[in-house]
Design an enzyme around this catalytic site. Structure first.
Site, PDB file in Angstrom:
ATOM      1  N   GLY A  50     -18.717 -19.248  -1.565  1.00  0.00           N
ATOM      2  CA  GLY A  50     -19.499 -17.956  -1.524  1.00  0.00           C
ATOM      3  C   GLY A  50     -20.206 -17.900  -0.524  1.00  0.00           C
ATOM      4  N   ALA A  51     -20.144 -16.684   0.311  1.00  0.00           N
ATOM      5  CA  ALA A  51     -20.766 -16.676   1.453  1.00  0.00           C
ATOM      6  C   ALA A  51     -22.370 -16.892   1.448  1.00  0.00           C
ATOM      7  CB  ALA A  51     -20.511 -15.525   2.304  1.00  0.00           C
ATOM      8  N   ASP A 228     -17.111 -12.051   3.671  1.00  0.00           N
ATOM      9  CA  ASP A 228     -17.740 -12.892   4.367  1.00  0.00           C
ATOM     10  C   ASP A 228     -18.397 -12.699   5.677  1.00  0.00           C
ATOM     11  OD1 ASP A 228     -16.750 -15.108   2.385  1.00  0.00           O
ATOM     12  OD2 ASP A 228     -17.013 -16.362   4.338  1.00  0.00           O
TER      13      ASP A 228
HETATM   14  O1  MRU Z   1     -13.537 -19.229  -0.267  1.00  0.00           O
HETATM   15  P1  MRU Z   1     -14.436 -18.570  -1.215  1.00  0.00           P
HETATM   16  O2  MRU Z   1     -14.162 -19.039  -2.574  1.00  0.00           O
HETATM   17  O3  MRU Z   1     -16.079 -19.129  -0.574  1.00  0.00           O
HETATM   18  O4  MRU Z   1     -14.406 -17.205  -0.645  1.00  0.00           O
HETATM   19  C1  MRU Z   1     -15.244 -16.228  -1.280  1.00  0.00           C
HETATM   20  C2  MRU Z   1     -15.234 -14.905  -0.837  1.00  0.00           C
HETATM   21  O5  MRU Z   1     -14.350 -14.541  -0.240  1.00  0.00           O
HETATM   22  C3  MRU Z   1     -16.379 -14.043  -1.318  1.00  0.00           C
HETATM   23  O6  MRU Z   1     -15.604 -12.554  -1.637  1.00  0.00           O
HETATM   24  C4  MRU Z   1     -17.407 -14.057  -0.244  1.00  0.00           C
HETATM   25  O7  MRU Z   1     -17.650 -15.175   0.134  1.00  0.00           O
HETATM   26  C5  MRU Z   1     -18.591 -13.205  -0.780  1.00  0.00           C
HETATM   27  S1  MRU Z   1     -19.215 -14.285  -2.319  1.00  0.00           S
HETATM   28  C6  MRU Z   1     -20.517 -13.071  -2.881  1.00  0.00           C
END
Ligand code: MRU
Length: 340
Positions: A50-51, A228
């Site tokens: 999660g970013a 992200d």
């Molecule tokens: O690879 P991940 O599971 O970290 O991907 C997460 C996402 O693409 C989310 O939509 C993004 O990071 C925002 S999380 C609030």
């Protein structure tokens, strides 16, 4: 640093721990993330993900390393190594830029701790504001579709897109949620399904290839995803599969919303073509691994293409739901995300 606990981060006795998001929901396991190597390893393995959460965990670790006596050069080096851990997520760079400014101060040790804790508090508030702004867009009886995981696990607060859905549910407006399982690491199937269950939100899990037929049958009223990175022209990088959902939503006239905090904006990035996209290991596509074990279904030397993210062009997005409110396509076209 005083003890701290969010859904996925914990500081106890001046050590950083993360909730292992590879093990959920079968197991709730906390792992040490107390060195740069440990944390970067967790980010690569998506044990921390999660970013927003990645940016916060890196900032906390930096502050803890400073408290343990790391000097300014060592911290600057740690900061650059952490910055490279996830190239697509600009929250990480934005948070670390703030930490870097503080590192230049004379009394940087307490200041880094204060800044890391401020980033955590701010993220909670950003999530609440996004949920407020976004829930106003949800109409009564909505059947929403979401991709990947954007909840409390991925932030310090209630989440972004999933925070919107949770608040709209509390307001009695959500009939049900379609949860994309999200290939290749099943963040939807494991994490979003688990979080929605805990929140008591009715949901049905689907594979990523089922959204089209659901939309064709008129079973989806809106799509909600996170981000992200948001470029200056409004293009959005998010978990692989987001772009195809946006194309489907456009074709079926279903609103497609992106929910993200201001830490996800990158005004210096002109458009989606300039967003670096992380490529991941073939093993994530040739099979699957998790707390349940490892399975390989593809031939041993199968060639694989495995980008972690894709870019959704601004033209497919109905609204960017930020902590500051909803930004419309017309506002984006008029430069809302351009450098000030
Ligand atoms: O690879 P991940 O599971 O970290 O991907 C997460 C996402 O693409 C989310 O939509 C993004 O990071 C925002 S999380 C609030």
């Amino acid at each position: 640093m005083h003890a701290l606990q969010t859904t996925s981060l914990r500081v106890a006795d001046n050590h950083l721990f993360i909730l292992d998001q590879q093990a959920l929901p079968q197991e709730k396991r906390w792992l040490s993330a107390d060195t740069v190597a440990e944390l970067v390893g967790h980010v690569h393995a998506l044990r921390v993900r999660g970013a927003p959460l990645i940016g916060l965990s890196a900032s906390l670790l930096l502050a803890l390393l400073a408290e343990r006596g790391a000097n300014r050069d060592q911290l600057a080096q740690a900061l650059e190594t952490l910055r490279a851990a996830r190239p697509t997520a600009v929250n990480l760079m934005n948070n670390l830029d703030r930490m870097k400014q503080v590192l230049a101060q004379q009394t940087f040790v307490p200041a880094l701790t204060a800044e890391a804790l401020r980033l955590i508090d701010e993220d909670k508030q950003l999530c609440d504001s996004i949920a407020q702004a976004g829930s106003a867009l949800v109409t009564a009886g909505s059947r929403l579709l979401t991709h990947c995981n954007t909840g409390g696990l991925a932030t310090a607060g209630v989440g972004t897109a999933l925070g919107v859905i949770a608040l709209a549910h509390q307001q009695g407006k959500v009939a049900s949620v379609w949860v994309d399982e999200t290939r290749p690491l099943l963040q939807g199937g494991r994490l979003t399904a688990w979080e929605l269950g805990e929140l008591g939100v009715p949901y049905q899990l689907i594979t990523d290839s089922m959204a089209a037929s659901l939309m064709a049958k008129g079973q989806v009223d809106a799509v909600w995803v996170g981000a992200d990175r948001i470029a200056a022209n409004g293009d959005v990088a998010n978990k692989i599969g987001t772009y195809s959902l946006a194309v489907l939503a456009k074709f079926h006239d279903v609103p497609f919303y992106v929910a993200a905090p201001q830490t996800t904006l990158d005004p210096l990035c002109p458009d989606g073509d300039a967003i670096p996209i992380e490529q991941r290991a073939a093993a994530e596509v040739t099979g699957v691994a998790g707390s349940f074990g490892t399975v390989q279904w593809a031939p041993e030397h199968a060639q694989v293409y495995n980008p972690a993210f894709d870019v959704t062009p601004a033209a497919l997005i109905s609204g960017w739901v930020l902590d500051s409110g909803v930004v419309t396509p017309a506002e984006v076209a008029n430069g809302a995300f351009q450098p000030k």
